[in-house]
Design an enzyme around this catalytic site. Structure first.
Site, PDB file in Angstrom:
ATOM      1  N   ASP A 123      -0.587 -12.379   2.118  1.00  0.00           N
ATOM      2  CA  ASP A 123      -1.215 -11.361   2.965  1.00  0.00           C
ATOM      3  C   ASP A 123      -1.408 -12.022   4.329  1.00  0.00           C
ATOM      4  OD1 ASP A 123      -2.540  -9.328   4.119  1.00  0.00           O
ATOM      5  OD2 ASP A 123      -4.147  -9.174   2.625  1.00  0.00           O
ATOM      6  N   HIS A 139       0.877  -1.178   0.000  1.00  0.00           N
ATOM      7  CA  HIS A 139       0.000   0.000   0.000  1.00  0.00           C
ATOM      8  C   HIS A 139       0.913   1.226   0.000  1.00  0.00           C
ATOM      9  CE1 HIS A 139      -2.225  -3.031   2.395  1.00  0.00           C
ATOM     10  NE2 HIS A 139      -3.335  -2.494   1.949  1.00  0.00           N
ATOM     11  N   ASP A 196      -5.431 -13.590   9.447  1.00  0.00           N
ATOM     12  CA  ASP A 196      -4.314 -13.505   8.478  1.00  0.00           C
ATOM     13  C   ASP A 196      -3.129 -14.393   8.828  1.00  0.00           C
ATOM     14  OD1 ASP A 196      -5.591 -11.740   6.799  1.00  0.00           O
ATOM     15  OD2 ASP A 196      -4.602  -9.952   7.572  1.00  0.00           O
ATOM     16  N   HIS A 242     -10.823 -13.855   3.933  1.00  0.00           N
ATOM     17  CA  HIS A 242     -12.022 -13.075   3.594  1.00  0.00           C
ATOM     18  C   HIS A 242     -13.153 -14.025   3.195  1.00  0.00           C
ATOM     19  CE1 HIS A 242      -9.492  -9.245   2.452  1.00  0.00           C
ATOM     20  NE2 HIS A 242      -9.240  -9.695   3.673  1.00  0.00           N
ATOM     21  N   ASP A 249      -4.777 -13.660  -2.364  1.00  0.00           N
ATOM     22  CA  ASP A 249      -4.089 -13.295  -1.134  1.00  0.00           C
ATOM     23  C   ASP A 249      -4.101 -14.548  -0.274  1.00  0.00           C
ATOM     24  OD1 ASP A 249      -3.397 -10.766  -1.833  1.00  0.00           O
ATOM     25  OD2 ASP A 249      -4.479  -9.760  -0.219  1.00  0.00           O
ATOM     26  N   GLU A 279      -9.060 -13.632  -1.288  1.00  0.00           N
ATOM     27  CA  GLU A 279      -8.269 -13.896  -0.073  1.00  0.00           C
ATOM     28  C   GLU A 279      -8.957 -14.978   0.762  1.00  0.00           C
ATOM     29  OE1 GLU A 279      -6.513 -10.613   1.924  1.00  0.00           O
ATOM     30  OE2 GLU A 279      -6.792 -11.503   3.909  1.00  0.00           O
ATOM     31  N   ASP A 315       2.295   2.009   3.353  1.00  0.00           N
ATOM     32  CA  ASP A 315       3.257   1.075   3.954  1.00  0.00           C
ATOM     33  C   ASP A 315       4.683   1.550   3.714  1.00  0.00           C
ATOM     34  OD1 ASP A 315       1.084  -0.659   4.235  1.00  0.00           O
ATOM     35  OD2 ASP A 315       1.589  -1.821   2.442  1.00  0.00           O
ATOM     36  N   GLU A 364     -10.740  -6.760  -4.284  1.00  0.00           N
ATOM     37  CA  GLU A 364     -10.538  -7.811  -3.282  1.00  0.00           C
ATOM     38  C   GLU A 364     -11.756  -7.851  -2.356  1.00  0.00           C
ATOM     39  OE1 GLU A 364      -6.610  -7.829  -1.445  1.00  0.00           O
ATOM     40  OE2 GLU A 364      -7.510  -8.529   0.418  1.00  0.00           O
TER      41      GLU A 364
HETATM   42  C1  XUL Z   1      -7.331  -6.530   4.492  1.00  0.00           C
HETATM   43  C2  XUL Z   1      -6.590  -6.928   3.296  1.00  0.00           C
HETATM   44  C3  XUL Z   1      -5.768  -5.859   2.655  1.00  0.00           C
HETATM   45  C4  XUL Z   1      -5.730  -5.941   1.177  1.00  0.00           C
HETATM   46  C5  XUL Z   1      -5.035  -4.796   0.513  1.00  0.00           C
HETATM   47  O1  XUL Z   1      -8.068  -7.537   5.060  1.00  0.00           O
HETATM   48  O2  XUL Z   1      -6.628  -8.066   2.883  1.00  0.00           O
HETATM   49  O3  XUL Z   1      -4.506  -5.885   3.207  1.00  0.00           O
HETATM   50  O4  XUL Z   1      -5.113  -7.127   0.754  1.00  0.00           O
HETATM   51  O5  XUL Z   1      -5.532  -3.576   0.899  1.00  0.00           O
HETATM   52 CO    CO Z   2      -5.664  -9.028   1.336  1.00  0.00          CO
END
Ligand code: XUL
Ligand code: CO
Length: 438
Positions: A338, A99, A307, A269, A294, A266, A102, A230
């Protein structure tokens, strides 16, 4: 300066190896179904977890011991770049993702913030050129700063919408500068808390307007990255607009954005949305929008986005099955970790162990999934289960020749109906056998 001690590049030693700093399954040069593991998996390190994160949680401060924490401000940002390229070398990973916030600290004005960013992007570019490492994707952090309290593209405050647009404009320019292969939109604050003060229709229209502007600007500057959304159902927003793959697909379709976007799926998620990782991947794949992943895993005993580094072979196998069947495989996407080390794993070497675990788990998943594809395991299961559509009335249905009248005439004389077993427990047995024996 070395941030990870005297660790040399992690190499493949095979499944019998007891060396904690060796790959047991990830052999980058091993060819599987016509492509090397390196090409299939396109691993990426996530900047925010491995270099910016500290191990803090809502109840406690960071625990991570990181050599770069002796610095502050821009010196800290520069040290993190060094650390990132050191880790990429140690792991022999080709890609990273970040990001904007970051990599460089925010200044007191947007001008100063952008100057900080420009300087670090220039430094990253130098490192990319000398190392050959590549940017899988970049994105804009539009969730940490308090200005995004009501959202970014879906904020109630037009001034914030404008700020977010300026931020993404800059991020697209940096993506182009660094040759990013994808650009990600994750809308942590694009959602709402209560309908009592929310104009849902306006917020969704604005989100679409924002994304169209991003598409137009990328085109204008010749940034040809694949755009990715995402999905995530909640956290930090209670109701996030990009809830899951299916919801996001219908949003993209409604607003004529489908030609410009794919999805970045992800694992954690997916489980927060009440789905499996493979469900989200399959839903994306069959709709032609599986772009990147991710890689992480959640904790089924906890209700939030933990995560964790992925170690569940059942899940990585089924995930790799979807990726192998996706047209072009992972394509321009990759397997981006991630994922963060647990708070108790606070030493730098833990970050190396964590990536080895994730990479080996995906490599193993790839091997097992490829073998199941070669052996037509699921093709045979589906051919059997849906065999009734191959001939007779089933063939009439799928060819579009049947209608309610012909189906009624058939049903009236077809008595009794005979169903066959789905054999699910047997199938689970077979999957276990492949995981163990491949
Ligand atoms: C948050 C997430 C983020 C995205 C990028 O849950 O997954 O880090 O991957 O913004
Ligand atoms: Co992510």
């Amino acid at each position: 300066m070395s941030y990870f001690g005297s660790v040399s590049t992690v190499r493949f030693e095979g499944r019998q190896s007891t060396n904690p700093l060796a790959f047991k399954f990830y052999n980058p040069d091993q060819v599987i179904l016509g492509k090397s593991m390196r090409e299939h998996l396109r691993f990426a390190v996530a900047y925010w977890h491995s270099f910016t994160g500290s191990g803090s949680d809502p109840f406690g401060v960071g625990t991570a011991i990181r050599g770069w924490d002796q610095y502050t401000g821009m010196d800290l940002a520069k040290a993190r770049v060094e650390a990132c390229f050191e880790l990429l070398n140690i792991l022999d990973v080709d890609y990273f993702a970040f990001h904007d916030r970051d990599i460089a600290p925010e200044g007191s004005t947007l001008q100063e913030t952008n100057r900080n960013l420009d300087a670090i992007v220039a430094l990253i570019k130098e490192h990319m050129q000398s190392s050959g490492k590549k940017l899988l994707w970049n994105t804009a952090n539009m969730f940490t700063n308090p200005r995004f309290v009501h959202g970014a593209a879906t904020t109630s405050n037009a001034d914030v919408f404008a700020y977010a647009a300026a931020q993404v404009k800059k991020a697209l320019e940096h993506g182009k500068e660094l040759g990013a292969e994808n650009y990600v939109f994750w809308g942590g604050r694009e959602g709402y808390e209560s309908l009592l003060n929310t104009d849902l229709g306006l917020e969704l229209d604005n989100l679409a307007r924002f994304l169209h502007m991003a598409v137009d600007y990328a085109k204008e500057i010749g940034f040809d990255a694949q755009f990715l959304i995402e999905p995530k159902p909640k956290e930090p927003s209670k109701h996030q607009y990009d809830f899951d793959a299916q919801t996001t697909l219908s949003f993209l379709q409604k607003y004529n954005l489908l030609p410009h976007f794919k999805l970045n799926i992800e694992a954690n998620h997916a489980t927060l949305a009440g789905h499996t990782f493979e469900h989200e991947l399959r839903m994306s794949r069959i709709n032609g929008v599986l772009g990147s992943i991710d890689a992480n895993q959640g904790d089924m005993l906890l209700g939030w986005d933990t995560d964790e580094f992925p170690t569940d072979l059942y899940s990585t196998t089924l995930a790799m099955y979807e990726i192998l069947l996706n047209e072009g495989g992972i394509g321009r996407g990759g397997v981006n970790f991630d994922a963060k080390v647990r708070r108790q794993s606070f030493e730098p070497i833990d970050v190396v162990h964590a990536h080895i675990a994730g990479m080996d788990s995906f490599a193993r998943g790839l091997q097992v999934a490829a073998k199941m594809i070669e052996d037509r395991v699921f093709d045979d299961i589906l051919d059997n289960r849906y065999g009734s559509y191959k001939s007779g009335i089933g063939a009439e249905i799928v060819s579009g020749r049947a209608n309610f009248k012909t189906l009624e005439a058939y049903a009236l004389q077809n008595n009794p109906i005979v169903n066959t077993s789905g054999r699910l427990e047997h199938i689970r047995n077979v999957v276990n056998q492949y995981i163990i024996n491949t």
